[in-house]
Design a protein around this motif. Structure first.
Motif, short mmCIF file in Angstrom:
data_model
loop_
_atom_site.label_atom_id
_atom_site.label_comp_id
_atom_site.label_asym_id
_atom_site.label_seq_id
_atom_site.Cartn_x
_atom_site.Cartn_y
_atom_site.Cartn_z
N UNK A 87 0.16 -6.76 6.58
CA UNK A 87 0.62 -5.63 5.77
C UNK A 87 2.15 -5.59 5.74
N UNK A 88 2.78 -5.82 6.89
CA UNK A 88 4.24 -5.81 6.96
C UNK A 88 4.82 -6.91 6.08
N UNK A 89 4.20 -8.09 6.13
CA UNK A 89 4.66 -9.22 5.31
C UNK A 89 4.63 -8.84 3.83
N UNK A 90 3.52 -8.24 3.40
CA UNK A 90 3.37 -7.83 1.99
C UNK A 90 4.42 -6.79 1.61
N UNK A 91 4.63 -5.82 2.50
CA UNK A 91 5.57 -4.75 2.22
C UNK A 91 7.02 -5.25 2.18
N UNK A 92 7.36 -6.20 3.03
CA UNK A 92 8.71 -6.76 3.03
C UNK A 92 9.01 -7.41 1.68
N UNK A 261 -4.16 3.74 11.80
CA UNK A 261 -3.69 4.88 11.02
C UNK A 261 -2.35 4.59 10.34
N UNK A 262 -1.60 3.65 10.90
CA UNK A 262 -0.30 3.29 10.32
C UNK A 262 -0.44 2.72 8.92
N UNK A 263 -1.54 2.03 8.67
CA UNK A 263 -1.68 1.30 7.41
C UNK A 263 -1.78 2.21 6.20
N UNK A 264 -2.39 3.39 6.35
CA UNK A 264 -2.60 4.22 5.18
C UNK A 264 -2.36 5.71 5.39
N UNK A 273 8.64 13.30 -0.45
CA UNK A 273 7.52 12.50 -0.89
C UNK A 273 6.56 12.07 0.20
N UNK A 274 6.85 12.42 1.45
CA UNK A 274 6.00 12.04 2.58
C UNK A 274 5.63 10.56 2.57
N UNK A 275 6.61 9.66 2.58
CA UNK A 275 6.29 8.23 2.53
C UNK A 275 5.58 7.77 3.81
N UNK A 276 4.89 6.64 3.71
CA UNK A 276 4.24 6.07 4.88
C UNK A 276 5.28 5.74 5.95
N UNK A 277 4.99 6.09 7.17
CA UNK A 277 5.91 5.83 8.29
C UNK A 277 6.24 4.35 8.39
N UNK A 278 5.24 3.50 8.20
CA UNK A 278 5.45 2.06 8.30
C UNK A 278 6.42 1.58 7.22
N UNK A 279 6.28 2.10 5.99
CA UNK A 279 7.16 1.70 4.89
C UNK A 279 8.61 2.04 5.21
N UNK A 280 8.83 3.23 5.75
CA UNK A 280 10.20 3.66 6.07
C UNK A 280 10.78 2.79 7.17
N UNK A 281 9.97 2.49 8.18
CA UNK A 281 10.46 1.67 9.29
C UNK A 281 10.82 0.27 8.83
#
Length: 294
Positions: A87-92, A261-264, A273-281
């Motif tokens: 998931x991190x790879x995709x988001x990067x 729970x981090x994933x979604x 906008x309450x972004x996903x914590x993982x996205x912000x990190x």
């Protein structure tokens, strides 16, 4: 007449001291630095930071490397952790930064490569070489960053790989676990600083001397000769062991339900906008390592 001889003498002594410090730095295998409150990164080569036109190569994103093996109680082959790295790879790759994939697991898996630890100076899995004593006024142990230097053969391989993929820098990211110290929030409350402008309140009944378990994404930026330019981490989610377990000196690790729970579901409600914590990190990590806004 005596004063004429003092300046050359001091000059010679200064040169000798600087030379000896330089020699010691070259001989040392690692470097430990105390982080100021709210800081999670260290720049080792300020003059070598990338510019907008620099080509950045992205190494495979994996689970915690071998440097911080002590007390590592997580299964690196756990499907939820592998799903997290995917998931991190995709988001990067969705970020507004141009990265070149450099699929070299030889570099990421090598025990001769550099290692980075970010966390409490008194955490259970802090590398033995990273010890840092509390100062007299420290109520809580300090946050530190420890950089274990790469061996020459890894640097040579990194240089060859960077040349092959025509990149000026190599970016390395991994999922890791550490313990962060607590800090005071007002007069009676406690909190944990997790990352860039990110803090969470800790339950009232929580032992001051017990650190907080944190899942973090760590990373470093190396130049095309294998030298670490900048490194650091972003804490993503934490677990504060219940007080009754702390009394028994039992640490409650982050479980798969919390990690999944981090994933979604885990969101930063303190941000618009309450972004996903993982996205912000992830965005903070990349922006901090490259020293640019995304």
């Amino acid at each position: 007449m005596k004063s004429r001889f003092k300046i050359p003498g001091l000059y010679i002594i200064s040169i000798l001291l600087l030379s000896s410090c330089s020699a010691l730095n070259k001989l040392s295998t690692g470097q430990t630095d105390r982080l100021k409150k709210g800081e999670f990164y260290k720049t080792y080569e300020p003059k070598k930071m990338p510019v907008a036109s620099s080509s950045i190569g992205l190494l495979p994103i994996t689970i915690q490397p071998n440097m911080d093996e002590p007390d590592f109680e997580y299964d690196r082959e756990d499907p939820i952790l592998l799903q997290l790295t995917d998931s991190i790879t995709s988001k990067v790759h969705q970020l507004s930064v141009n990265l070149t994939d450099v699929p070299s697991y030889t570099l990421t898996d090598s025990k001769n490569g550099p290692g980075v630890y970010v966390g409490s100076s008194e955490g259970d899995n802090v590398p033995s070489a990273a010890f840092m004593q509390r100062e007299e006024l420290d109520k809580y142990p300090p946050m530190i960053i420890y950089m274990n230097k790469a061996k020459d053969d890894w640097k040579a391989q990194a240089s060859t790989t960077a040349a092959e993929y025509k990149t000026d820098y190599l970016l390395r990211i991994w999922v890791s676990f550490a313990q962060y110290p607590k800090s005071d929030k007002g007069l009676v409350k406690k909190k944990v600083m997790l990352g860039t402008n990110h803090e969470k309140e800790i339950r009232f009944f929580s032992a001051e001397d017990k650190p907080v378990e944190v899942l973090q994404i760590s990373g470093y930026l190396a130049d095309n000769k294998g030298n670490i330019i900048r490194a650091g981490a972003e804490g993503v989610i934490h677990n504060d062991t219940p007080f009754w377990l702390q009394v028994l000196d039992i640490e409650e690790l982050l479980d798969n339900k919390t990690i999944s729970r981090l994933l979604e579901k885990e969101r930063r409600e303190d941000l618009p906008g309450d972004p996903l914590t993982l996205d912000v990190a992830i965005e903070n990590l990349i922006a901090q390592l490259l020293d640019r806004s995304l």
